[in-house]
Design a protein around this motif. Sequence first.
Motif, PDB file in Angstrom:
ATOM      1  N   VAL A   1      -1.553 -13.867  -3.305  1.00  0.00           N
ATOM      2  CA  VAL A   1      -1.896 -14.616  -2.426  1.00  0.00           C
ATOM      3  C   VAL A   1      -1.147 -14.412  -1.242  1.00  0.00           C
ATOM      4  CG1 VAL A   1      -2.015 -17.176  -1.686  1.00  0.00           C
ATOM      5  CG2 VAL A   1      -2.488 -16.481  -4.060  1.00  0.00           C
ATOM      6  N   LEU A   2      -1.865 -13.943   0.091  1.00  0.00           N
ATOM      7  CA  LEU A   2      -1.310 -13.637   1.360  1.00  0.00           C
ATOM      8  C   LEU A   2      -1.262 -14.787   2.207  1.00  0.00           C
ATOM      9  CD1 LEU A   2      -2.373  -9.885   1.393  1.00  0.00           C
ATOM     10  CD2 LEU A   2      -0.682 -10.901   0.314  1.00  0.00           C
ATOM     11  N   GLU A   3      -0.213 -14.916   2.861  1.00  0.00           N
ATOM     12  CA  GLU A   3      -0.249 -15.779   4.156  1.00  0.00           C
ATOM     13  C   GLU A   3       0.056 -14.930   5.357  1.00  0.00           C
ATOM     14  OE1 GLU A   3       2.414 -18.865   3.905  1.00  0.00           O
ATOM     15  OE2 GLU A   3       1.816 -19.314   1.882  1.00  0.00           O
ATOM     16  N   TYR A   4      -0.781 -15.471   6.558  1.00  0.00           N
ATOM     17  CA  TYR A   4      -0.512 -14.550   7.914  1.00  0.00           C
ATOM     18  C   TYR A   4      -0.049 -15.615   8.886  1.00  0.00           C
ATOM     19  CZ  TYR A   4      -4.173 -11.408   5.367  1.00  0.00           C
ATOM     20  OH  TYR A   4      -4.769 -10.716   4.828  1.00  0.00           O
ATOM     21  N   LYS A   5       0.659 -14.868   9.709  1.00  0.00           N
ATOM     22  CA  LYS A   5       1.599 -15.798  10.713  1.00  0.00           C
ATOM     23  C   LYS A   5       1.799 -14.672  12.036  1.00  0.00           C
ATOM     24  CE  LYS A   5       5.553 -18.407  11.794  1.00  0.00           C
ATOM     25  NZ  LYS A   5       7.040 -18.805  11.137  1.00  0.00           N
ATOM     26  N   ILE A   6       1.221 -15.275  13.074  1.00  0.00           N
ATOM     27  CA  ILE A   6       1.862 -14.366  14.478  1.00  0.00           C
ATOM     28  C   ILE A   6       3.217 -14.838  14.873  1.00  0.00           C
ATOM     29  CG2 ILE A   6       1.103 -14.165  16.701  1.00  0.00           C
ATOM     30  CD1 ILE A   6      -1.750 -14.922  16.175  1.00  0.00           C
ATOM     31  N   VAL A   7       3.847 -13.584  14.942  1.00  0.00           N
ATOM     32  CA  VAL A   7       5.573 -13.880  15.084  1.00  0.00           C
ATOM     33  C   VAL A   7       5.904 -13.112  16.532  1.00  0.00           C
ATOM     34  CG1 VAL A   7       6.044 -13.830  12.715  1.00  0.00           C
ATOM     35  CG2 VAL A   7       6.097 -11.642  14.123  1.00  0.00           C
ATOM     36  N   ASP A   8       4.950 -12.464  17.234  1.00  0.00           N
ATOM     37  CA  ASP A   8       5.091 -12.051  18.585  1.00  0.00           C
ATOM     38  C   ASP A   8       3.926 -11.853  19.250  1.00  0.00           C
ATOM     39  OD1 ASP A   8       6.603 -11.269  20.762  1.00  0.00           O
ATOM     40  OD2 ASP A   8       7.168  -9.285  19.992  1.00  0.00           O
ATOM     41  N   GLN A   9       3.807 -12.017  20.693  1.00  0.00           N
ATOM     42  CA  GLN A   9       2.750 -11.586  21.502  1.00  0.00           C
ATOM     43  C   GLN A   9       3.311 -10.684  22.782  1.00  0.00           C
ATOM     44  OE1 GLN A   9       0.015 -14.894  22.951  1.00  0.00           O
ATOM     45  NE2 GLN A   9       0.280 -14.040  25.002  1.00  0.00           N
ATOM     46  N   ILE A  10       2.542  -9.590  22.963  1.00  0.00           N
ATOM     47  CA  ILE A  10       3.054  -8.945  24.160  1.00  0.00           C
ATOM     48  C   ILE A  10       2.042  -8.484  24.815  1.00  0.00           C
ATOM     49  CG2 ILE A  10       4.319  -6.697  25.069  1.00  0.00           C
ATOM     50  CD1 ILE A  10       5.983  -6.835  22.573  1.00  0.00           C
TER      51      ILE A  10
ATOM     52  N   VAL B   1      -3.936 -17.322  14.204  1.00  0.00           N
ATOM     53  CA  VAL B   1      -4.501 -16.733  12.897  1.00  0.00           C
ATOM     54  C   VAL B   1      -4.540 -17.796  11.977  1.00  0.00           C
ATOM     55  CG1 VAL B   1      -2.275 -15.842  11.953  1.00  0.00           C
ATOM     56  CG2 VAL B   1      -4.305 -14.744  11.370  1.00  0.00           C
ATOM     57  N   GLN B   2      -5.672 -17.770  11.256  1.00  0.00           N
ATOM     58  CA  GLN B   2      -5.864 -18.585   9.900  1.00  0.00           C
ATOM     59  C   GLN B   2      -4.784 -18.318   8.941  1.00  0.00           C
ATOM     60  OE1 GLN B   2     -10.018 -19.357   8.823  1.00  0.00           O
ATOM     61  NE2 GLN B   2     -10.699 -19.515  10.906  1.00  0.00           N
ATOM     62  N   THR B   3      -4.108 -19.093   8.341  1.00  0.00           N
ATOM     63  CA  THR B   3      -3.056 -18.910   7.542  1.00  0.00           C
ATOM     64  C   THR B   3      -3.353 -17.882   6.277  1.00  0.00           C
ATOM     65  OG1 THR B   3      -1.813 -20.870   7.961  1.00  0.00           O
ATOM     66  CG2 THR B   3      -1.038 -19.759   5.811  1.00  0.00           C
ATOM     67  N   TYR B   4      -4.478 -18.245   5.574  1.00  0.00           N
ATOM     68  CA  TYR B   4      -4.852 -17.610   4.214  1.00  0.00           C
ATOM     69  C   TYR B   4      -5.808 -16.565   4.555  1.00  0.00           C
ATOM     70  CZ  TYR B   4      -1.630 -20.784   2.069  1.00  0.00           C
ATOM     71  OH  TYR B   4      -0.538 -21.420   1.709  1.00  0.00           O
TER      72      TYR B   4
ATOM     73  N   THR C   1       2.383  -8.852  16.877  1.00  0.00           N
ATOM     74  CA  THR C   1       3.066  -8.650  15.644  1.00  0.00           C
ATOM     75  C   THR C   1       2.474  -9.943  14.667  1.00  0.00           C
ATOM     76  OG1 THR C   1       4.657  -7.534  16.750  1.00  0.00           O
ATOM     77  CG2 THR C   1       5.196  -8.145  14.569  1.00  0.00           C
ATOM     78  N   VAL C   2       2.358  -9.460  13.414  1.00  0.00           N
ATOM     79  CA  VAL C   2       1.718 -10.551  12.389  1.00  0.00           C
ATOM     80  C   VAL C   2       2.604 -10.286  11.068  1.00  0.00           C
ATOM     81  CG1 VAL C   2      -0.349 -11.445  11.205  1.00  0.00           C
ATOM     82  CG2 VAL C   2      -0.665 -10.278  13.337  1.00  0.00           C
ATOM     83  N   GLU C   3       3.108 -11.496  10.587  1.00  0.00           N
ATOM     84  CA  GLU C   3       3.595 -11.330   9.436  1.00  0.00           C
ATOM     85  C   GLU C   3       3.080 -11.893   8.400  1.00  0.00           C
ATOM     86  OE1 GLU C   3       7.989 -13.277   8.572  1.00  0.00           O
ATOM     87  OE2 GLU C   3       6.603 -14.450   7.757  1.00  0.00           O
ATOM     88  N   VAL C   4       2.865 -10.551   7.283  1.00  0.00           N
ATOM     89  CA  VAL C   4       1.904 -10.957   6.256  1.00  0.00           C
ATOM     90  C   VAL C   4       2.930 -11.067   5.033  1.00  0.00           C
ATOM     91  CG1 VAL C   4      -0.073 -10.269   4.663  1.00  0.00           C
ATOM     92  CG2 VAL C   4       0.088  -9.747   7.104  1.00  0.00           C
TER      93      VAL C   4
ATOM     94  N   ASP D   1       7.192 -13.463  -2.372  1.00  0.00           N
ATOM     95  CA  ASP D   1       8.638 -12.669  -2.566  1.00  0.00           C
ATOM     96  C   ASP D   1       8.642 -11.680  -1.300  1.00  0.00           C
ATOM     97  OD1 ASP D   1       9.374 -13.875  -4.971  1.00  0.00           O
ATOM     98  OD2 ASP D   1       8.104 -12.978  -5.944  1.00  0.00           O
ATOM     99  N   PHE D   2       7.761 -11.204  -0.998  1.00  0.00           N
ATOM    100  CA  PHE D   2       7.783 -10.011   0.052  1.00  0.00           C
ATOM    101  C   PHE D   2       7.275 -10.404   1.470  1.00  0.00           C
ATOM    102  CE2 PHE D   2       7.715  -8.109  -4.282  1.00  0.00           C
ATOM    103  CZ  PHE D   2       8.872  -7.188  -4.183  1.00  0.00           C
ATOM    104  N   LYS D   3       7.475  -9.723   2.491  1.00  0.00           N
ATOM    105  CA  LYS D   3       7.036  -9.846   3.724  1.00  0.00           C
ATOM    106  C   LYS D   3       6.627  -8.501   4.391  1.00  0.00           C
ATOM    107  CE  LYS D   3       9.336 -14.334   4.733  1.00  0.00           C
ATOM    108  NZ  LYS D   3      10.000 -15.223   5.548  1.00  0.00           N
ATOM    109  N   THR D   4       5.621  -8.311   5.163  1.00  0.00           N
ATOM    110  CA  THR D   4       5.483  -7.144   5.822  1.00  0.00           C
ATOM    111  C   THR D   4       4.915  -7.614   7.340  1.00  0.00           C
ATOM    112  OG1 THR D   4       4.587  -6.185   3.649  1.00  0.00           O
ATOM    113  CG2 THR D   4       3.713  -5.018   5.799  1.00  0.00           C
TER     114      THR D   4
END
Length: 832
Positions: A376-385, A396-399, A421-424, A428-431
């Motif tokens: 199960v993956l979650e999406y989150k915007i962490v930076d905008q340039i 971004v919709q989380t799931y 930049t999007v954190e997925v 246990d892991f983040k990309t």
Amino acid sequence: VMTQAQLLCVCLLTLCLTTGYGQEGKFSGPLKPMTFSIFEGQEPSQIIFQFKASSPAVTFVLTGETDGIFQIQPDGLLYHNKALDRETRAVHKLQVSALDAHGNTVEGPVPITIEVKDINDNRPVFLQTSYEGSVRQNSRPGKPFMYVNATDLDDPATPNGQLIYQIIMQLPKISDVMYFQINNKTGAISLTPEGSRELDPRKNPFYKLVVSVKDMGGQDEHSFSDSTSVDITVKENIWKTPEPVEIEENSTNPHPIKITQVQWNDPGALYSLLNKENLPKFPFSIDQEGDICVTQPLDREEKDSYVFYAVAKDELGKPLAYPLQVQVKVKDINDNPPTCPSAVTVFEVQENEQIGSTIGTLTAHDMDEENTVNSVLEYKIVDQIPKVPRDGLFLVQTYLGTFQLAGQPLKKQDTPQYNLTVEVSDKDFKTLCHVQINIIDINDQIPIFEKSDYGNLTLPEDTAVGSIILTIQATDADEPHTGSSKILYRITQGDIDGCLEIETDPQTNAGYVKVKKPLDFETAAVHNIVFQAENPEPLVSGVQYNASSFASFRLIVTDVNEAPQFSQQVFQAKVSEDVAKGTKVGNVTALDPEGLDIRYSLRGDKRGWLRIDPVTGEIFSVAPLDREAESLYQVQVVATEVGGSSLSSTANFHLTLTDVNDNPPRLVKEYTGLFFCYPPKAPGSLVFEATDDDQQPLLGPRFTFSLGSESLQKDWEVSKINGTHASLSTKHTDFEEKVYHIPILISDSGRPPLQGTVSLAVAFCSCVEERCFQPAGHLPGIPTVGVAVGILLTTFLVIGIILAVVFIRMKGNKGQDNAERAQASEVKPLRN
């Protein structure tokens, strides 16, 4: 006391009836080593042999294994006074000596062997009055699980001691099916295939068998027998498929690790694993206790399940039962981080999009097991340039990973591109993934033609399909290389038949007008073409296409003389082959595009069967038609215009001829060399086959056969074998040695039926090695040996005379003596 003569008579009679002959086939003879065979159980006082004494012997003495049974009289008469028993002694070793009047040995001792032949005087006996045994359900059929044994004192090398075992009763017996079987020679008891499938200790845990044994191989009505009971306990089968196993991937525990176990019903089985999937690495093993182990850590992402088989074999390597399937599932752990679909994911959004509009979806991947918490993956915007006109323009919709416009409509003049930049992450892991959003111009400009009228364009009607006949050009002020500035051209008027098409150059937006279908002067000579330029992207609200987006040109098609055109390429007709001459059998039609008159002719009428009316195209028969010669008659029809360039075109005319019964039956081949051997020993028959050149029915030809002359019926007979074959048979053997010509009448099944008379030449002749033979001297036209020799000598004589004359003329000037010598020299070789 019997006299010697009386004893000898008794000896002769007894030997003939009971004992057989000695080695020399005599009842008496001199003292020498001998062997006698005597059946056991015979009456006592049976004479065996009388030894004759030679001087000076006067008496005989018997020693050895007499057992008080064998005696010899002084005059040499050997006999036994008791019945013999093979089971007590099978061979008696005796010695006979001849003595003189003083008791001195003058001959011998000579060895005499008595072989006691067996008779069936002992019954077979089981070693136990009852037996007990056990068997596992589903045991392999035919594999013994117990034995019964019987003995017989008779000679095992004879049928008397040959024992046959048989199961004569099974209790309970369900549906009259035997669950057990016995090897009739060894007494080995095993399951039948039905017993292997159906034995179940929960239904019937005990069975009783009655087993018999017979001697004489069980084949003689005087054989002896015995019986015993066998009590069998059915035990539960423990050779069962183990439950599926789950193994957690990437285990750090010491390997090998036991994961399950199989066990054969009896000790001593040899276990092995069968790798049915042919894996290069097989990470499982089994020991001889049946324990199955995994030998190394497993990786679910490499392979998520395994299926293999456990096999149990006996000491000879033969399978004890069917293999058991072992299923292993590799249980997932969260050992894989999310991965981005690409280095940069690119989306486009128009500058006037409304807030909440969907821009695109980022779909990351996780190699862990699907539909589990590990993937199960979650999406989150962490930076905008850049952060202009402000940060947080997107969400971004989380799931789901779907991006939307969040803040306000975008303007390209603020910035043409945003990088996010999007954190997925999973549990246990983040990309970090990268998304690029390009702001594209809105479609608020329409395409405008460089000119509205492209004038007149004149083309011949035979212009090749695919030819570019005109280049048009419109321009669009929107952002280049976007859907807003790309131009598509569409013909809106003047091309009802779709003869034209327009292709757009993707680099220059130029339009190439091409011929899509052949032009036709006769259909329309002038086309007023109107076309429109438009964008694939819709125009923004309030902007519409106007006259600037339309242009036209005038297409003038010039006439080209064209060949006549047939209404179809293949014309077909069907008539009966017996139609009268002059019958209309079909017609063809063609038209000239320019309206010229047409004349028709035929080509390829190789049989001269047809005629075509040159004006109407009607086709008539001009000769008898024959389906057997050609059932589908194919010709070409030529249509030629009258006047103009005299162009022509061709079509095919296919005439199918239907059959009428106009061919009588005939023999399928010429039957030569038919014969019967003379003189015939019995009536015989010959087979022949008929055929018919007419079309045969679906079920095949059906001919009837009969003799062509009633006068032949007393000697010959024709019999139908099937629809095509018959036999010609003789009714007796009183025939002459000659050739008989037998007429046969054959009728077909047509409507009306036709008959044909054929003749079979059958010879009665002398046979050599089952072949008809006739001496060469009897053959007509062949000269005899004497005639042949005369012809040969005459030929040599003529040749000699010719040669002599030639040499005489060549040497006429040398005198008569020379001529004679020359003649003699020529004659001598001929004489030799």
